[in-house]
Design a protein around this motif. Structure first.
Motif, PDB file in Angstrom:
ATOM      1  N   THR A 179       0.828  -1.217   0.000  1.00 38.47           N
ATOM      2  CA  THR A 179       0.000   0.000   0.000  1.00 38.47           C
ATOM      3  C   THR A 179       0.856   1.258   0.000  1.00 38.47           C
ATOM      4  O   THR A 179       0.421   2.296  -0.516  1.00 38.47           O
ATOM      5  CB  THR A 179      -0.959   0.013   1.197  1.00 38.47           C
ATOM      6  OG1 THR A 179      -0.214  -0.188   2.413  1.00 38.47           O
ATOM      7  CG2 THR A 179      -2.009  -1.076   1.076  1.00 38.47           C
ATOM      8  N   GLU A 184      -3.830   1.151  -7.215  1.00 36.50           N
ATOM      9  CA  GLU A 184      -5.257   1.491  -7.245  1.00 36.50           C
ATOM     10  C   GLU A 184      -6.140   0.315  -6.859  1.00 36.50           C
ATOM     11  O   GLU A 184      -7.313   0.508  -6.513  1.00 36.50           O
ATOM     12  CB  GLU A 184      -5.661   1.976  -8.647  1.00 36.50           C
ATOM     13  CG  GLU A 184      -5.218   3.369  -9.007  1.00 36.50           C
ATOM     14  CD  GLU A 184      -3.715   3.500  -9.163  1.00 36.50           C
ATOM     15  OE1 GLU A 184      -3.169   4.530  -8.740  1.00 36.50           O
ATOM     16  OE2 GLU A 184      -3.071   2.551  -9.701  1.00 36.50           O
ATOM     17  N   HIS A 185      -5.589  -0.892  -6.901  1.00 33.66           N
ATOM     18  CA  HIS A 185      -6.414  -2.089  -6.715  1.00 33.66           C
ATOM     19  C   HIS A 185      -5.591  -3.176  -6.054  1.00 33.66           C
ATOM     20  O   HIS A 185      -4.401  -3.316  -6.314  1.00 33.66           O
ATOM     21  CB  HIS A 185      -6.908  -2.575  -8.088  1.00 33.66           C
ATOM     22  CG  HIS A 185      -7.962  -3.632  -8.049  1.00 33.66           C
ATOM     23  ND1 HIS A 185      -7.687  -4.963  -7.807  1.00 33.66           N
ATOM     24  CD2 HIS A 185      -9.301  -3.554  -8.235  1.00 33.66           C
ATOM     25  CE1 HIS A 185      -8.814  -5.644  -7.848  1.00 33.66           C
ATOM     26  NE2 HIS A 185      -9.810  -4.823  -8.106  1.00 33.66           N
ATOM     27  N   GLN A 230      -6.770   2.533   4.636  1.00 28.91           N
ATOM     28  CA  GLN A 230      -5.897   3.144   3.634  1.00 28.91           C
ATOM     29  C   GLN A 230      -6.674   3.702   2.446  1.00 28.91           C
ATOM     30  O   GLN A 230      -6.073   4.081   1.435  1.00 28.91           O
ATOM     31  CB  GLN A 230      -4.875   2.110   3.145  1.00 28.91           C
ATOM     32  CG  GLN A 230      -3.973   1.563   4.239  1.00 28.91           C
ATOM     33  CD  GLN A 230      -3.181   2.659   4.931  1.00 28.91           C
ATOM     34  OE1 GLN A 230      -2.439   3.392   4.287  1.00 28.91           O
ATOM     35  NE2 GLN A 230      -3.333   2.767   6.246  1.00 28.91           N
ATOM     36  N   GLY A 231      -7.988   3.740   2.553  1.00 31.04           N
ATOM     37  CA  GLY A 231      -8.803   4.349   1.510  1.00 31.04           C
ATOM     38  C   GLY A 231      -9.319   3.403   0.449  1.00 31.04           C
ATOM     39  O   GLY A 231      -9.880   3.847  -0.568  1.00 31.04           O
ATOM     40  N   PHE A 232      -9.168   2.098   0.654  1.00 32.06           N
ATOM     41  CA  PHE A 232      -9.685   1.125  -0.305  1.00 32.06           C
ATOM     42  C   PHE A 232     -11.111   0.733   0.052  1.00 32.06           C
ATOM     43  O   PHE A 232     -11.461   0.615   1.225  1.00 32.06           O
ATOM     44  CB  PHE A 232      -8.822  -0.138  -0.320  1.00 32.06           C
ATOM     45  CG  PHE A 232      -7.473   0.038  -0.941  1.00 32.06           C
ATOM     46  CD1 PHE A 232      -7.275  -0.226  -2.287  1.00 32.06           C
ATOM     47  CD2 PHE A 232      -6.399   0.475  -0.183  1.00 32.06           C
ATOM     48  CE1 PHE A 232      -6.023  -0.055  -2.863  1.00 32.06           C
ATOM     49  CE2 PHE A 232      -5.143   0.643  -0.748  1.00 32.06           C
ATOM     50  CZ  PHE A 232      -4.954   0.382  -2.094  1.00 32.06           C
ATOM     51  N   GLU A 233     -11.923   0.522  -0.971  1.00 31.51           N
ATOM     52  CA  GLU A 233     -13.265  -0.009  -0.781  1.00 31.51           C
ATOM     53  C   GLU A 233     -13.243  -1.510  -1.034  1.00 31.51           C
ATOM     54  O   GLU A 233     -12.691  -1.962  -2.035  1.00 31.51           O
ATOM     55  CB  GLU A 233     -14.246   0.671  -1.738  1.00 31.51           C
ATOM     56  CG  GLU A 233     -14.431   2.156  -1.463  1.00 31.51           C
ATOM     57  CD  GLU A 233     -15.417   2.811  -2.424  1.00 31.51           C
ATOM     58  OE1 GLU A 233     -15.902   2.108  -3.355  1.00 31.51           O
ATOM     59  OE2 GLU A 233     -15.699   4.005  -2.251  1.00 31.51           O
ATOM     60  N   ARG A 242      -9.450   1.590  -4.817  1.00 33.51           N
ATOM     61  CA  ARG A 242      -9.714   2.996  -4.525  1.00 33.51           C
ATOM     62  C   ARG A 242     -10.949   3.403  -5.324  1.00 33.51           C
ATOM     63  O   ARG A 242     -11.220   2.821  -6.389  1.00 33.51           O
ATOM     64  CB  ARG A 242      -8.502   3.844  -4.877  1.00 33.51           C
ATOM     65  CG  ARG A 242      -7.257   3.442  -4.084  1.00 33.51           C
ATOM     66  CD  ARG A 242      -6.159   4.466  -4.156  1.00 33.51           C
ATOM     67  NE  ARG A 242      -4.950   3.974  -3.490  1.00 33.51           N
ATOM     68  CZ  ARG A 242      -4.754   3.997  -2.172  1.00 33.51           C
ATOM     69  NH1 ARG A 242      -5.692   4.491  -1.371  1.00 33.51           N
ATOM     70  NH2 ARG A 242      -3.626   3.526  -1.639  1.00 33.51           N
TER      71      ARG A 242
END
Length: 379
Positions: A179, A184-185, A230-233, A242
């Protein structure tokens, strides 16, 4: 032919096959690559005349990045020639860090690929060596940096929990180091032991030891908690992104979009049917050269099968299965059909109904196979 499709192209070649892998891939058939690429072009021509809109193209394997980059971009141009690829289509290629350099990445990016899926699995070189990966953490980090320099702004990374010798501490380090690079994924999988693989044999003779199931569950739970921070869905059981960077290609599978698969062992779902190609790349190429069919299996997707898959795939997506859509599409009220089981699962904290969508909870994700099996046996 549907109005929109996804395309998948399979490349069954590897420099060395990972010890856990049971995919249709080979480490001793690279001499076939030139003939195989011509065969792919032949198969593509068979399906092209109706020109549906292509929303995503995915080059998977095997190790697509083992193929010369110029050949891959030529093949992508061939796809564009015969299909109506949307201007904003997501075009992904899987990359092994041990098979690409900056020159390859420049060619891939300028040739039209706009998304990378990089297989890492772990950051500890000892673990990577144990599972037969051909790269190191340092090589991965270098390739990731090169990818950014070449203009790739949509990069996915694969990690596996439960690898031989892996501890929760190792897992946390993998999550943190990956991370920090800013992908992005992330795809986060639990190791599956497949019969006939070298890893299965290593386990049987006691050459390696796996973490306990409870420890693997802790790893997956740690991923859920940490990646969200960390901002991931967490948008699908094994996938995190993200906002705006969900894999459109894979999302098409999970939401039932038709797709065509090209290559040895590739599957397709279209025209209300599903078919699977011959697995042997040599036989696949020979039959296409002779103008013969390469389909090994074909089935018609009746309403029962479509319903089963819609429920299973809908529950994999974290937003959940739309119960109103299910009722309208299949004339089925799932709460009537499996109400008692769903009530029991909800009481156990494994599923929840939000805005008339049935969804897995975090606890349900960790035992998703059991949850899905309990619901599915009522259909």
């Amino acid at each position: 032919m549907p109005k929109e499709l996804s395309l998948y192209l399979h490349f069954p070649f590897c420099q060395r096959k990972c010890f856990y892998c049971d995919f249709n891939s080979y480490a001793d058939k690279n001499r076939l690559i030139p003939d195989y690429l011509r065969a792919l072009e032949n198969e593509i021509r068979r399906f092209s005349p109706q020109h549906p809109v292509i929303r995503s193209v995915y080059f998977g394997g095997g190790t697509p990045s083992l193929i010369p980059a110029e050949s891959l971009t030529k093949l992508l141009a061939y796809v564009r020639q015969y299909f109506g690829v949307a201007a904003d289509a997501e075009i992904t290629i899987e990359v092994n860090p041990g098979t690409v350099g900056i020159e390859d990445l420049i060619i891939l990016r300028t040739g039209g690929f706009n998304r990378l899926s990089i297989g890492l699995q772990a950051v500890q070189n000892k673990i990577l060596n144990t599972i037969g990966r051909i790269h190191t953490w340092e090589q991965f980090r270098e390739v990731f940096g090169y990818s950014r320099e070449c203009g790739f702004d949509n990069i996915g990374v694969d990690l596996i929990a439960g690898l031989p010798g892996q501890t929760t501490g190792d897992w946390n380090v993998s999550l943190q180091k990956v991370t920090e690079l800013g992908p992005e994924h992330l795809s986060v999988y639990a190791l599956q032991i497949e019969d006939g693989t070298p890893l299965a044999e290593m386990i049987e003779r006691g050459a390696v030891e796996l973490p306990a199931e409870e420890e693997v569950a802790r790893m997956l739970n740690q991923a859920m908690v940490f990646l969200r921070s960390q901002g991931f869905e967490h948008y699908e059981i094994a996938n995190y992104a993200r906002p705006g960077y969900e894999s459109r290609h894979n999302f098409g599978y999970w939401t039932g979009r038709d797709y065509l698969g090209f290559g040895a062992g590739a599957s397709s779902t279209c025209y209300g049917e599903r078919w699977v190609n011959l697995k042997d790349p040599e036989l696949y190429a020979e039959r296409l050269r002779a103008g013969l069919s390469v389909i090994a299996e074909r089935e018609t997707l009746d309403e029962t099968k479509r319903l089963t898959e819609a429920v299973m795939l809908g529950l994999r997506v974290r937003r959940g299965l739309d119960l109103d859509w299910l009722r309208e599409r299949f004339h089925l009220n799932l709460l009537d059909q499996a109400g008692l089981e769903i009530e029991q699962l909800a009481a156990a904290g494994l599923v929840v109904i939000r805005e008339n969508r049935l969804a897995l909870t975090d606890e349900g994700v960790l035992v998703s196979n059991q949850v899905l099996a309990k619901i599915m046996r009522n259909l």
